[in-house]
Design an enzyme around this catalytic site. Structure first.
Site, mmCIF file in Angstrom:
data_model
loop_
_atom_site.group_PDB
_atom_site.id
_atom_site.type_symbol
_atom_site.label_atom_id
_atom_site.label_comp_id
_atom_site.label_asym_id
_atom_site.label_seq_id
_atom_site.Cartn_x
_atom_site.Cartn_y
_atom_site.Cartn_z
ATOM 1 N N ARG A 20 0.901 -1.270 -0.077
ATOM 2 C CA ARG A 20 0.096 -0.146 0.429
ATOM 3 C C ARG A 20 0.899 0.931 -0.125
ATOM 4 O O ARG A 20 0.136 2.249 0.002
ATOM 5 C CB ARG A 20 -0.861 0.288 1.007
ATOM 6 C CG ARG A 20 -2.163 -0.633 1.620
ATOM 7 C CD ARG A 20 -2.799 -1.422 2.483
ATOM 8 N NE ARG A 20 -3.010 0.307 2.711
ATOM 9 C CZ ARG A 20 -4.074 -0.043 4.403
ATOM 10 N NH1 ARG A 20 -4.026 -0.650 5.280
ATOM 11 N NH2 ARG A 20 -4.872 1.739 4.513
ATOM 12 N N LYS A 27 9.179 -0.199 3.930
ATOM 13 C CA LYS A 27 8.266 0.068 4.306
ATOM 14 C C LYS A 27 8.500 0.496 6.274
ATOM 15 O O LYS A 27 8.102 1.488 6.117
ATOM 16 C CB LYS A 27 6.641 -0.463 4.972
ATOM 17 C CG LYS A 27 5.955 0.035 5.418
ATOM 18 C CD LYS A 27 4.169 -0.665 5.799
ATOM 19 C CE LYS A 27 4.134 -1.974 6.317
ATOM 20 N NZ LYS A 27 3.167 -2.100 6.723
ATOM 21 N N TYR A 105 6.272 -4.350 16.543
ATOM 22 C CA TYR A 105 6.265 -4.482 14.643
ATOM 23 C C TYR A 105 6.742 -3.250 13.798
ATOM 24 O O TYR A 105 6.875 -1.991 14.726
ATOM 25 C CB TYR A 105 4.274 -4.610 14.448
ATOM 26 C CG TYR A 105 4.016 -5.480 14.296
ATOM 27 C CD1 TYR A 105 3.632 -6.700 14.266
ATOM 28 C CD2 TYR A 105 3.598 -5.849 15.873
ATOM 29 C CE1 TYR A 105 2.849 -7.735 13.514
ATOM 30 C CE2 TYR A 105 2.752 -7.281 16.692
ATOM 31 C CZ TYR A 105 2.447 -8.276 14.973
ATOM 32 O OH TYR A 105 2.477 -9.008 15.051
ATOM 33 N N ASP A 107 6.277 -1.601 12.093
ATOM 34 C CA ASP A 107 5.499 -0.707 11.414
ATOM 35 C C ASP A 107 4.776 -0.185 12.447
ATOM 36 O O ASP A 107 3.233 1.078 12.236
ATOM 37 C CB ASP A 107 4.090 -0.387 9.927
ATOM 38 C CG ASP A 107 3.951 -2.043 9.968
ATOM 39 O OD1 ASP A 107 3.967 -2.184 11.325
ATOM 40 O OD2 ASP A 107 3.038 -2.489 9.441
ATOM 41 N N GLY A 145 -7.882 -7.482 15.439
ATOM 42 C CA GLY A 145 -8.454 -8.451 15.697
ATOM 43 C C GLY A 145 -8.237 -8.187 17.307
ATOM 44 O O GLY A 145 -8.816 -7.093 18.440
ATOM 45 N N ASN A 175 -6.481 -5.565 20.273
ATOM 46 C CA ASN A 175 -5.186 -6.489 20.122
ATOM 47 C C ASN A 175 -4.525 -5.553 18.812
ATOM 48 O O ASN A 175 -5.028 -5.525 17.572
ATOM 49 C CB ASN A 175 -5.237 -7.887 19.334
ATOM 50 C CG ASN A 175 -4.062 -8.886 19.396
ATOM 51 O OD1 ASN A 175 -2.602 -8.190 19.528
ATOM 52 N ND2 ASN A 175 -3.790 -8.899 18.788
ATOM 53 N N ASN A 375 34.232 28.163 -3.821
ATOM 54 C CA ASN A 375 34.593 26.730 -2.858
ATOM 55 C C ASN A 375 35.098 25.446 -3.774
ATOM 56 O O ASN A 375 36.021 24.407 -3.037
ATOM 57 C CB ASN A 375 33.625 25.915 -1.412
ATOM 58 C CG ASN A 375 32.042 25.326 -2.250
ATOM 59 O OD1 ASN A 375 31.608 26.023 -3.209
ATOM 60 N ND2 ASN A 375 31.994 24.548 -1.005
#
Length: 455
Positions: A20, A27, A105, A107, A145, A175, A375
């Site tokens: 996604r 990710k 996790y 993410d 969940g 969860n 420079n």
């Protein structure tokens, strides 16, 4: 070591493809406040002094290895058969480890150290739960969940949304996916997990149900901040996480004594350090590595990265400070001035339209508008040194390597290629040629020619 004085291992799940995100970058390496989300998470966990760290990878493993630089072991999950299967891949990396395992996790980057510690402490409570789960109660439970728990926090059952019936879906306790388990229990429980479910996957949550069926208690603790466990799976969610982080950081800055004229337009980096009585005008952006002392003014539309501003300095509007830029006490740069790997001495000024790269400017020196330090010769960078109280006239080019002495003056429009001694005047420009009446004769001739062409 944890507060329970048991060795700790981290298992961070980061094997998802992140489709996604629509990105070739892994990710968990997408940045928030200039820092990869994975690094935000690991930094919070490092406060617990983990003995081992394992990142479970799949797609983009090479990117993770480069980003981690050996700070964590890499376990490979291929193919991806669910979260339980993912944790199983860390078994070899945890061989011989005896202690607590905290499952995170990659993410879900903003889990607080205090929350992690609370999970571990609950694991060592007198009732000795087999597994501790971090739950949360969002405004909209969506398709998370569910954790079906008793009033005392003991878990009766856990169920994924797709496998839940309507009564179970009515439960608002969700969860987060985060768990802590003793290493002696973790892989034994995982070995009993099957994949007879709607997804045909090996769910990590099933270790709770298996332990419960074996007569062991499992427990849930609930975070008071649902944003703490918010996962990031798309560019939109990444932007939302950035916005939440920035909002909290702005509030903290103001609480610490910083004036933000338009807070919603100021963007900080993860490591921005700001003193007291600092004023930040609208549309200022901080990249990583910026330190700002007390009594500093940062005017509108300025961009800073890798820069140090000492007490009483002022920059902008429309200033750009790149890595290695240092403003000593009381120094000032103004509009459309850029600095890179350069030091502006105490009380020195560069007020307009100037580039100072690979340079050292002495105290109380004045850099005129349009001045540049040349420079780069196409192959190498060279340094310019400007002495105390030197005056550099407008539209000058200082071709490095070059040294301008103390109290020296470089006349406006000069291209300086050789050192200038202390107190010298250096004027490098073509002699002015004056031809009286030439412009009048030119205009008359051209007007006549144009008139003839229009006939």
């Amino acid at each position: 070591m944890t507060s329970a004085s048991k060795p700790l291992a981290l298992v961070v799940l980061a094997a998802g493809k992140g489709t996604r995100m629509k990105s070739d970058k892994h990710k968990v390496l997408h940045p928030i406040a200039g820092r990869p989300m994975l690094e935000h998470l690991l930094e919070s966990a490092r406060a617990l002094a983990p003995e081992r760290q394992v990142v479970v990878a799949g797609h983009g493993r090479d990117q993770l290895e480069r980003a981690l630089g050996g700070s964590a072991a890499i376990a490979v999950q291929e193919p991806q058969l669910g979260t339980g299967h993912a944790v199983q891949q860390a078994e070899q990396a945890l061989a011989g480890f005896e202690g607590d395992v905290l499952i995170l996790y990659g993410d879900v980057p903003f889990v607080r150290t205090e929350t992690m510690r609370a999970m571990i402490e609950r694991l060592h409570a007198p009732d000795a739960p087999a597994v501790v789960v971090l739950g949360f109660e969002p405004e909209d439970p969506l398709q998370y969940g569910r954790v079906l728990a008793h009033d005392d926090g003991r878990i009766a059952m856990m169920v994924e949304y797709k496998d839940a019936n309507e009564e179970q879906r009515a439960c608002r306790l969700c969860n987060s996916g985060l768990m802590t388990v003793k290493s002696a229990d973790l892989f034994d429980l995982l070995g009993k997990v099957g994949n007879d479910n709607a997804q045909g996957e090996y769910y990590l949550v099933d270790i709770v149900n298996i332990a419960t069926l074996e007569g062991r208690d499992c427990a849930v603790i609930i975070t008071d901040d649902p944003d703490e466990v918010g996962g990031i799976n798309s560019r939109g969610e990444l932007a939302e996480a950035e916005a939440r982080w920035q909002k909290k950081r702005r509030v903290q800055a103001m609480a610490d004594g910083v004036t933000l004229i338009a807070p919603e337009t100021v963007f900080f980096a993860w490591d921005t350090q700001i003193g007291r009585d600092v004023t930040i005008e609208p549309n200022v952006v901080f990249g990583p590595g910026v330190t700002v002392a007390d009594d500093v003014v940062i005017h509108a539309f300025s961009h800073l990265e890798g820069a140090t501003l000492e007490t009483g300095t002022s920059i902008g509007p429309y200033a750009r400070l790149r890595p290695g830029a240092v403003l000593r006490e009381g120094a000032k740069i103004g509009n459309f001035v850029e600095m890179k790997n350069a030091v502006l001495g105490e009380g020195a000024k560069a007020n307009h339209l100037t580039y100072l790269g690979d340079a050292e400017v002495g105290a109380a020196a004045n850099i005129g508008a349009g001045t540049i330090t040349c420079n780069y010769d196409g192959y190498f960078k060279h340094r310019t040194v400007i002495g105390d109280r030197a005056f550099i006239g407008s539209n000058s080019a200082l071709v490095a390597p070059v040294k301008i002495g103390a109290d020296a003056i470089v006349a406006a429009g000069s291209a300086v290629t050789r050192d200038v001694g202390d107190g010298e005047l250096r004027l490098v420009r073509g002699e002015q040629l004056v031809k009286p009446g030439w412009a009048d004769r030119f205009h008359d001739a051209m007007k006549k020619k144009k008139a003839e062409a229009q006939k």
